[in-house]
Design a protein around this motif. Structure first.
Motif, PDB file in Angstrom:
ATOM      1  N   SER A 128       8.716   0.948   7.468  1.00 24.49           N
ATOM      2  CA  SER A 128       9.692   0.314   6.563  1.00 24.49           C
ATOM      3  C   SER A 128       9.972  -1.114   7.011  1.00 24.49           C
ATOM      4  O   SER A 128      10.049  -2.039   6.178  1.00 24.49           O
ATOM      5  CB  SER A 128      10.989   1.135   6.545  1.00 24.49           C
ATOM      6  N   ARG A 129      10.118  -1.301   8.321  1.00 16.66           N
ATOM      7  CA  ARG A 129      10.363  -2.653   8.848  1.00 16.66           C
ATOM      8  C   ARG A 129       9.169  -3.559   8.575  1.00 16.66           C
ATOM      9  O   ARG A 129       9.320  -4.738   8.208  1.00 16.66           O
ATOM     10  CB  ARG A 129      10.644  -2.561  10.345  1.00 16.66           C
ATOM     11  N   LYS A 130       7.966  -2.989   8.690  1.00 19.30           N
ATOM     12  CA  LYS A 130       6.755  -3.775   8.448  1.00 19.30           C
ATOM     13  C   LYS A 130       6.674  -4.199   6.979  1.00 19.30           C
ATOM     14  O   LYS A 130       6.297  -5.348   6.666  1.00 19.30           O
ATOM     15  CB  LYS A 130       5.545  -2.926   8.825  1.00 19.30           C
TER      16      LYS A 130
ATOM     17  N   TYR B  74       9.340 -10.271   2.838  1.00 15.80           N
ATOM     18  CA  TYR B  74       9.985 -11.555   3.154  1.00 15.80           C
ATOM     19  C   TYR B  74       8.941 -12.650   3.288  1.00 15.80           C
ATOM     20  O   TYR B  74       9.134 -13.783   2.829  1.00 15.80           O
ATOM     21  CB  TYR B  74      10.786 -11.407   4.448  1.00 15.80           C
ATOM     22  N   ALA B  75       7.780 -12.328   3.906  1.00  9.28           N
ATOM     23  CA  ALA B  75       6.723 -13.328   4.075  1.00  9.28           C
ATOM     24  C   ALA B  75       6.152 -13.743   2.730  1.00  9.28           C
ATOM     25  O   ALA B  75       5.842 -14.930   2.510  1.00  9.28           O
ATOM     26  CB  ALA B  75       5.617 -12.758   4.973  1.00  9.28           C
ATOM     27  N   CYS B  76       6.009 -12.802   1.804  1.00  7.07           N
ATOM     28  CA  CYS B  76       5.500 -13.131   0.466  1.00  7.07           C
ATOM     29  C   CYS B  76       6.466 -14.052  -0.268  1.00  7.07           C
ATOM     30  O   CYS B  76       6.053 -15.015  -0.940  1.00  7.07           O
ATOM     31  CB  CYS B  76       5.254 -11.857  -0.337  1.00  7.07           C
TER      32      CYS B  76
ATOM     33  N   PRO C 291      -1.899 -10.293   1.690  1.00 13.24           N
ATOM     34  CA  PRO C 291      -2.506  -8.959   1.847  1.00 13.24           C
ATOM     35  C   PRO C 291      -1.573  -8.004   2.593  1.00 13.24           C
ATOM     36  O   PRO C 291      -0.842  -8.408   3.494  1.00 13.24           O
ATOM     37  CB  PRO C 291      -3.785  -9.230   2.651  1.00 13.24           C
ATOM     38  N   LEU C 292      -1.629  -6.751   2.182  1.00 13.10           N
ATOM     39  CA  LEU C 292      -0.762  -5.747   2.801  1.00 13.10           C
ATOM     40  C   LEU C 292      -1.130  -5.538   4.264  1.00 13.10           C
ATOM     41  O   LEU C 292      -2.307  -5.636   4.642  1.00 13.10           O
ATOM     42  CB  LEU C 292      -0.879  -4.416   2.063  1.00 13.10           C
TER      43      LEU C 292
ATOM     44  N   SER D  96       2.053   8.421   2.418  1.00 12.31           N
ATOM     45  CA  SER D  96       3.172   7.504   2.609  1.00 12.31           C
ATOM     46  C   SER D  96       3.992   7.935   3.817  1.00 12.31           C
ATOM     47  O   SER D  96       3.982   9.120   4.195  1.00 12.31           O
ATOM     48  CB  SER D  96       4.046   7.492   1.359  1.00 12.31           C
ATOM     49  N   PRO D  97       4.726   7.026   4.439  1.00  8.17           N
ATOM     50  CA  PRO D  97       5.532   7.405   5.609  1.00  8.17           C
ATOM     51  C   PRO D  97       6.568   8.484   5.293  1.00  8.17           C
ATOM     52  O   PRO D  97       6.814   9.369   6.111  1.00  8.17           O
ATOM     53  CB  PRO D  97       6.198   6.080   6.014  1.00  8.17           C
TER      54      PRO D  97
END
Length: 948
Positions: free
Chosen positions: A775-777, A783-785, A793-794, A808-809
């Motif tokens: 989730s943090r990633k 935020y970077a996008c 890219p993911l 999914s996590p």
């Protein structure tokens, strides 16, 4: 760096020689397609053996892990059996596959009793830890734990009609529990000593208990709540529930608080013939027969008569009383009134017969078969199972013909084991045959198939060996005799009086031309093999010829000849070992240092080392050159009973009374490995000439075969594994986790904290940490996008998620929770620290929205809300989450309920359709048969007419 010295691991490969362990009961089971009453289940140490009593063969083994089996309970469906163990665990096995399907952990000590309800959906277990636990078998979890008894639980029975439970204990009390409210509402205190067993009769309206005296006490049960509901009109019931008048309160005062559900009053007692306590007590499934026994070899059977039979018997008794009264009236002038005939307990429960077993009985089980046949299985204390058959009546009533039935012994399982402990073992020179001898028989086993090749009657054997050539065996007995048996014919060839007292030790000379014996008459005798012609036949037979005698000052406990045939070592009762020259019998060395007598010794293959084991629990390694003690090691927690070198090595095995077998290195003075498996004292062991096999004998009546594998042992890893096992034991022995806000009462959670629950909680925490990291990633990527103004890219997903199929996590967390055993789920969540709970609640909300595993999520959610209610409600951040959970839970549960209701209605419709079709088929079949009968009658009439 390579291994300096390689040790190979020995593992347990088979348990044989035991027919039925004494700790657990015997029970009839039915295998698929099998005949009813043909198979019995008995415990065999940590395993369960299913025997075919007709063939005398073992047909199925339900394999355990480590702990001894203490109780067996077949399920009502006939396809499963619940097995209770010494450590308190309960495993449910499938009789179709032989595999364990469910494991339930709740008790701290051995399971002493178990019982299914009529449907097989609930299981009640009682233990030595005084707790009673009710389990949900379908959901594979514990419902609740009932506390109240002060000693071991001896019996627990369901009362199906009223959802009650009755338990008995060694604290002399019988307690009645209401399973709806989970509390004890009545305690029966009419026993002066332990209650060892009980049965329910007459459709749960009578209870019969067995105690430490010669009486079986009967108690009449009347359900007051049911009587009141049937007797009162509906308006009065509603008024009694809503009104709280003084009159109602006065009426309630007159009623005893514990008699509001049922009353239990003494109905008398039945006298047993035995004077000791009831060891076990049981009845058949329809409660027609009661079987009980004490510590002796006699089984007593009682018949429970039905109401019609009791009325018939009372009519006969009244008829006899009237006849007697009329006869008195004729003899006397005055009129004698007809006596009133009252119904007694002896009229309802009558003695049927007694069965005399061949030895003391330990457990019993009964099975009612069609045709009025009663089958009885007895587990005896001498490692034997016997089955009996009683042909009671052709009718349903067991006493329809009023003839005392005779019990016929139908089978006896004795071949596959000794009646007493095997005190000596030996391997043949080709490693294929194993000899075991006990107090009455000597058996030769095939090592590969574990089948008995030959059984021969003998005296109490203390030592044994195969004669070179493996065609004869020699036994040393407690009476001081040497017995020589021929294996081909099974005959006793020679019975030589060798010693005055017990013959404790027997050793083969290295040149294989004779033997040396040592006995309690303080002598060591030398014997040579001879072949002499028999008196009846000219065929030569083996015998022994006495050549020399060595007189000593103390009893001889063990003798051994060095492989180079130079020295003779003798262990004496004065705790020393004397070494003599073999040729001249002159004294050479005295090995002293043990504080208690040396019970066993052995000499290495190169005649350089001698190892001695003593009752002082130590093993000493000596040099044979100068008699110096190389090392003294504390080997076992109790006496060292036997030791033997592995051929052509300096490795040796020791067996002790502490139930363990240990392997040692005599050069490095190190413990290599510990073989655990026996549940009682280990008496003796034997290493095969090749060193690939080891067989051991124990007081638990079992023989165990150990195989040498190709797996190397790293000593540092062994010590690390031992430390981990000790740490896991300390975790399991720690106090149970406390639920905040719950007070100690009669009811408690069923599950217990184990190593598995701690590991499951750790896996859930690791999954939540992974979810947090992912989730943090994703937040950082978002935020970077936004900062870059374009789609980046993911980030690469976690390798664990990739390994699980790119899930999914959130789904990964649910999968981890799903893999936790149902019986361990609550305790795993209870161990989970609270900081993980808010995140888990938000994940549950997400799973409910997606409709994933709704039942599992709701179960976890409700449990977490119950145990963390105060902290959750005081957290303002969780209010919105709780509100969403409430809405999603209600809607999803409603959807599931609608689906279940629709499916149930559809299945009922299909059932009605099938039933209607079957009825039509039945009537058409009956009509067709009627037409055939009419045709046959017409043909017969025509034949008669033509003949006339």
């Amino acid at each position: 760096m390579g291994l300096t010295k390689q040790y190979l691991r020995y593992v347990s490969s088979a348990v044989f020689g035991v027919i039925g362990s004494q700790k657990a009961n015997v029970s009839y089971v039915t295998l698929r397609g099998g005949e009813k009453g043909r198979h019995v289940a008995v415990a065999a140490c940590e395993h369960v053996f299913i025997w075919d009593v007709r063939k005398g063969e073992k047909v199925l083994i339900l394999k355990g892990v480590k702990h001894e089996v203490t109780f067996l309970c077949p399920a009502p469906d006939g396809n499963h059996v619940a097995v209770g163990y010494e450590d308190g665990a309960v495993r449910i096995f499938s009789l179709l596959s032989g595999e364990s399907t469910v494991t339930l952990n709740g008790h701290k000590t051995a399971v002493t009793t178990m019982g299914y309800d009529a449907l097989g959906a609930r299981l009640v277990t009682g233990s030595r830890d005084t707790d009673v636990i009710v389990w949900d078998v379908i959901n594979e979890c514990g419902l609740f734990r009932l506390k109240g008894h002060k000693d071991s639980i001896t019996q627990a029975l369901f009362l199906e009609k009223h959802n009650l439970l009755v338990t008995s204990s060694k604290d002399s009390f019988v307690k009645w529990w209401d399973l709806d409210t989970q509390h004890c509402f009545k305690t029966l205190v009419g026993h002066r000593s332990e209650v060892w067993g009980m049965v329910l009769l007459d459709q749960e309206s009578r209870l019969v208990t067995g105690s430490a005296d010669s009486e079986l006490r009967a108690w009449d049960i009347s359900y007051l709540s049911l009587e009141k509901e049937e007797g009162e009109p509906k308006e009065k019931k509603v008024k009694s529930l809503l009104d709280d008048d003084d009159e109602d309160q006065d009426e309630a005062v007159d009623e005893s608080p514990e008699d509001r559900i049922l009353s239990c009053k003494s109905a008398g007692s039945i006298l047993r013939e035995a004077r000791d306590r009831v060891v076990s007590m049981t009845s058949d499934s329809k409660a027609r027969i009661i079987a009980c026994h004490g510590n002796e070899a006699s089984l007593e059977l009682f018949s429970v008569l039905s109401e019609k039979e009791v009325e018939r018997a009372m009519g006969r008794k009244l008829k006899r009383a009237k006849k007697k009264a009329t006869k008195l009236n004729e003899d006397a002038d005055q009129e004698v009134p007809v006596p009133v005939v009252q119904k007694t307990l002896g009229d309802q429960i009558t003695r049927l017969t007694n069965i005399k077993a061949s030895s003391k009985i330990r457990w019993v089980d009964c099975l009612w078969c069609t045709g009025g046949e009663l089958k009885v299985a007895l587990l005896l204390q001498n490692n034997t199972v016997e089955t009996y058959s009683l042909k009671l009546a052709d009718k349903a009533s067991p006493l329809a013909n009023r003839v005392t039935p005779a019990a016929n012994k139908t089978s006896r399982l004795t071949l596959a084991g000794h009646r007493t402990d095997a005190r000596t073992l030996a391997f043949s020179s080709d490693n294929m045959a194993v000899l075991s001898a006990s107090g009455d028989t000597v058996k030769v086993w095939n090592r590969s198939t574990l089948q008995v090749v030959r059984t021969m009657a003998c005296d109490y054997a203390l030592c044994s060996l195969f004669v070179p050539g493996d065609r004869q065996i020699i036994l040393g007995t407690k009476t001081g005799k040497l017995q020589i048996f021929d294996l081909a014919s099974g005959e006793l060839l020679e019975n030589v009086a060798a010693h005055v007292g017990a013959l404790w030790s027997l050793a083969l000379s290295p040149d294989q031309r004779g033997i040396v014996t040592g006995g309690a008459d303080k002598t060591v005798r030398f014997w040579d093999f001879e072949l002499v012609k028999g008196q009846e036949t000219e065929q030569k037979k083996l015998t022994v010829k006495h050549t020399r005698t060595l007189q000593l000052g103390e009893d001889v406990l063990c003798v051994k000849i060095s492989p180079n045939q130079r020295l003779l070592a003798v262990a004496l009762l004065d705790s020393t070992v004397k070494v003599f020259y073999m040729d001249t019998l002159k004294f050479f060395l005295s090995l002293y240092g043990h504080k208690l007598p040396v019970l066993c010794l052995d000499i290495s293959h190169d005649s350089s080392l001698i190892v001695t084991g003593s009752a002082d629990r130590n093993v000493k390694i000596w040099g044979l050159d100068f008699g110096d003690c190389h090392r003294s090691m504390f080997a076992h927690d109790d006496s060292v009973m036997f030791l033997q070198f592995v051929p052509k090595t300096h490795l040796f095995f020791t067996a002790g009374k502490d139930k363990k077998i240990k392997q040692w290195d005599a050069d490095k003075f190190q413990l290599i490995q510990t073989l655990e498996g026996h549940h009682r004292e280990v008496w003796t062991l034997a290493v095969s000439p090749s060193g690939d096999y080891l067989v051991s004998s124990s007081h638990d009546k079992s023989l165990r075969l150990w195989d040498r594998t190709r797996e190397p042992i790293i000593l540092d890893e062994e010590r690390e594994m031992e430390r981990e096992a000790e740490f896991e034991e300390t975790i399991a022995k720690e106090g149970e986790p406390v639920v905040p806000g719950e007070t100690e009462g009669e009811a408690a959670p069923a599950a217990k904290k184990t190593v598995e629950t701690v590991k499951a909680a750790e896996r859930i925490m690791e999954a939540l940490e992974l979810y947090r990291g992912e989730s943090r990633k994703m937040e950082e990527h978002k935020y970077a996008c936004e900062h870059a103004g374009k789609q980046l890219p993911l980030p690469k997903p976690n390798p664990i998620l990739v390994a699980f199929g790119n899930v999914s996590p959130s789904r990964y967390v649910l999968d981890v929770i799903k893999k936790v055993r149902s019986s361990e789920l609550e305790v795993s969540l209870l161990v989970l620290p609270f900081p993980y709970v808010p995140e888990l609640l938000s994940l549950f909300n997400l799973h409910l929205q997606q409709g994933l595993e709704v039942e599992l999520v709701c179960r976890c959610l409700f449990f977490l809300l119950r145990i963390h209610f105060g902290q959750i409600t005081s957290n303002q951040m969780l209010l919105s989450v709780i509100d969403q959970l409430r809405e999603n839970t209600i809607s999803k549960v409603r959807d599931i309920r609608d689906v279940l209701g629709f499916n149930s209605a559809a299945l009922q419709f299909l059932q009605r359709e099938l039933e209607s079709k079957e009825e039509v088929m039945f009537f058409t079949d009956a009509t067709g048969r009627l037409e055939e009968k009419k045709k046959k009658r017409r043909r017969r009439e025509r034949v008669v007419l033509t003949l006339a």
